[in-house]
Design a protein around this motif. Sequence first.
Motif, PDB file in Angstrom:
ATOM      1  N   UNK A 148       0.855  -1.187   0.000  1.00  0.00           N
ATOM      2  CA  UNK A 148       0.000   0.000   0.000  1.00  0.00           C
ATOM      3  C   UNK A 148       0.894   1.242   0.000  1.00  0.00           C
ATOM      4  N   UNK A 149       0.728   2.068  -1.016  1.00  0.00           N
ATOM      5  CA  UNK A 149       1.545   3.288  -1.124  1.00  0.00           C
ATOM      6  C   UNK A 149       0.921   4.442  -0.362  1.00  0.00           C
ATOM      7  N   UNK A 150      -0.391   4.625  -0.545  1.00  0.00           N
ATOM      8  CA  UNK A 150      -1.095   5.690   0.193  1.00  0.00           C
ATOM      9  C   UNK A 150      -2.599   5.488   0.113  1.00  0.00           C
ATOM     10  N   UNK A 151      -3.278   6.178   1.010  1.00  0.00           N
ATOM     11  CA  UNK A 151      -4.751   6.235   0.986  1.00  0.00           C
ATOM     12  C   UNK A 151      -5.144   7.605   1.535  1.00  0.00           C
ATOM     13  N   UNK A 152      -5.139   8.553   0.640  1.00  0.00           N
ATOM     14  CA  UNK A 152      -5.398   9.937   1.027  1.00  0.00           C
ATOM     15  C   UNK A 152      -6.876  10.162   1.319  1.00  0.00           C
ATOM     16  N   UNK A 153      -7.137  11.225   2.085  1.00  0.00           N
ATOM     17  CA  UNK A 153      -8.506  11.526   2.514  1.00  0.00           C
ATOM     18  C   UNK A 153      -9.466  11.717   1.348  1.00  0.00           C
ATOM     19  N   UNK A 154      -8.964  12.324   0.269  1.00  0.00           N
ATOM     20  CA  UNK A 154      -9.833  12.624  -0.876  1.00  0.00           C
ATOM     21  C   UNK A 154     -10.024  11.435  -1.819  1.00  0.00           C
ATOM     22  N   UNK A 155      -9.345  10.303  -1.531  1.00  0.00           N
ATOM     23  CA  UNK A 155      -9.454   9.126  -2.397  1.00  0.00           C
ATOM     24  C   UNK A 155     -10.400   8.089  -1.783  1.00  0.00           C
ATOM     25  N   UNK A 156     -11.279   7.546  -2.625  1.00  0.00           N
ATOM     26  CA  UNK A 156     -12.208   6.519  -2.132  1.00  0.00           C
ATOM     27  C   UNK A 156     -11.548   5.143  -2.076  1.00  0.00           C
ATOM     28  N   UNK A 157     -10.433   4.992  -2.776  1.00  0.00           N
ATOM     29  CA  UNK A 157      -9.710   3.714  -2.805  1.00  0.00           C
ATOM     30  C   UNK A 157      -8.225   3.910  -2.502  1.00  0.00           C
ATOM     31  N   UNK A 158      -7.610   2.956  -1.801  1.00  0.00           N
ATOM     32  CA  UNK A 158      -6.170   3.046  -1.563  1.00  0.00           C
ATOM     33  C   UNK A 158      -5.385   2.762  -2.849  1.00  0.00           C
ATOM     34  N   UNK A 159      -4.197   3.327  -2.937  1.00  0.00           N
ATOM     35  CA  UNK A 159      -3.315   3.112  -4.090  1.00  0.00           C
ATOM     36  C   UNK A 159      -2.209   2.149  -3.671  1.00  0.00           C
ATOM     37  N   UNK A 160      -1.960   1.153  -4.510  1.00  0.00           N
ATOM     38  CA  UNK A 160      -0.953   0.157  -4.178  1.00  0.00           C
ATOM     39  C   UNK A 160      -0.012  -0.155  -5.324  1.00  0.00           C
ATOM     40  N   UNK A 161       0.928  -1.034  -5.016  1.00  0.00           N
ATOM     41  CA  UNK A 161       1.927  -1.467  -5.991  1.00  0.00           C
ATOM     42  C   UNK A 161       2.069  -2.983  -5.883  1.00  0.00           C
ATOM     43  N   UNK A 162       2.081  -3.693  -7.011  1.00  0.00           N
ATOM     44  CA  UNK A 162       2.236  -5.151  -7.002  1.00  0.00           C
ATOM     45  C   UNK A 162       3.711  -5.507  -6.852  1.00  0.00           C
TER      46      UNK A 162
END
Length: 648
Positions: A148-162
């Motif tokens: 998991x790279x980040x999950x900012x307040x304004x994002x509905x989904x977390x951003x990740x890296x495989x």
Amino acid sequence: MYFFSKKQSKKKIKKKLKKSKKQLISKNSKKKLKGIIKINKFGHGFVFINNNNNYKKIFIPKVNTKNSLNGDEVIVKIKKIENNKIIGIIKKIIKRKKNNNIIGIVKKINKNKIIVNTNEFHVDIHIIISKSNKKIKISFKDKVLIKILNWKKNLSNPIGKILKNLGKTGNPITEKNSIIEEYKINNFFSKKVIKELKKIPIKIDKKEIFKRKDMRYVKTITIDPFNAKDFDDAISIKEINDDIFEIGIHISDVTHYVKEGTYIDKEAYKRGASLYLVNDVIPMLPEKLSNNLCSLVPNEERLSFSVIFKMNKKAEILDFWIGKTIIRSDKRFNYEEVQEILKKKKGPFCKEILILYHLSKKLKLKRLINGSILMNTYDLKIFLDKKNYPKKIKLEDSKNSNFLIEEFMLLTNKKISEFVSLNKNGKPSNFTYIYRIHDKPCLKKIKEVKSFIKLLGYKINKFDKKEINNLLKISKKKKEKNIIDNLLMRMMTKAKYSTENIGHYGLSFSYYTHFTSPIRRYPDIIAHRLLEKFIMNKKSESLIRYEKKSNHCSNKEKILLEAERNYIKSIQIIYLSKFIGNIFKGIISWITDRYVYVELLFLKIDGFVKIYKNKKFFIGKKVYVKLIKVNLQKKDIELKIVKNIKNY
């Protein structure tokens, strides 16, 4: 927890609980409490409070988890009480968990992103396709390790890296890889460990042989599962006369090869134990030691740490000796072979095996008379095909050959711990040692189990160990046997390692340790080292240092046990996936406000039934169920009750 019965009402208890919890909420509603959040497979969270409050956890609905990840340190505010739960909302994420790598399944692949579904989130993870992601080949339904790279307040989904593609979902090899990644199991030994291994001589030094008691010419055998590769223990027998026998319990002298502070030792300590995954093992010690030098294989001279008992036909111990030996096992048996010898009363080493069996029965009877709880046990045998898929799963009750060895191992562990703990005059030696301790169950759990047992039609009064054994004996051939076993197991506290001895409740032993499996358990290595120091009259070790080691071993045991259970459940679910739509016999094992859990009798595994109507269910009710679907990711088995079973 909810279940329905005409006989029982818990309104008064619920009112008291509700009142006390309301008082807690009124006192703490304005407070913001700090704790660690754990997210379940449905996306809901539980915050475990890490300060001195009057309750341990707060339920967080998935809509109120505020982008928190499993293991994050958070601030929670209490909102209300509902269905006997304290419910809160996450106000702030204080600190992210350091290692937030998780496992998910590829749900969708677009031009710019990969969408991955996981158990840890109630929303999908978005993987932005970049040059680094393109290096890893990804396809639909692949199981992947994600960072998991980040999950900012304004994002509905977390951003990740495989980070890694673990393979196609539903493949047993993929599931094994997932377990290794999820539980952070080290599957390889470092170059430093390999370098140390090369320095260990294969041949036993003649000088070492002269230091030890020579047991090479005494009849000695090993009895293990048919697929075992490492043999920790062997048993020898010498007939003194018609009434007296010399029984030797020989345990691999692992500490002769694994010296404290070496890279091999440090790696073994980190691992804590070997991990067994059906037909595979991730060993605590490298193969050169676990399957070769330390393994008590037949027709090879091996170093061991032994307890030699002199006992009569009544299994009364007349004398014993503890020390280092050299042995040579004459034959390796598996449990099935010994069972055949016990049944037919003929075969190799028949006389010796029958004597050992007779003595083990006497030891078992004494243990039961002294208050030991005899839990019903069974073996889950999983047979795999060439591609590692389950082709057959078989349930078998433990056989006489199993407890033959078990009784002598229990006796050895008991005698070793007594020997170190007590002086010859019976007074405490105050020598630091590692014990396997088991505390008595709490009164609250006993009352809960007592009420469930009554629903199954069993009368319990005192609920002491004698009554527990009687209940286990009566229910042994009943369909609800496994439910009763599970209820009693839930009641029990978890056994653990400690330098502070409180005895072992389940076994009714005042002193108990783990000494008999040093190839596959690190606590046994500690027990060997401390015993040797005691025999050599060396100064007692630091209690604080060894308590820390004991806690580490207990924690590792818990993690590895969970990993093993999860892998076995994955294999069971893969096997069940072939039977979608089939009807099976089952028994209701557990009930909540939303689900009825039914144990499938042919596989001893629970599935759930959704409660749509206000029907009356009770634990122990026999039913026919239809297998609707399985979810390997969530380890779920969905069932539908077809009809009740009246006559079985």
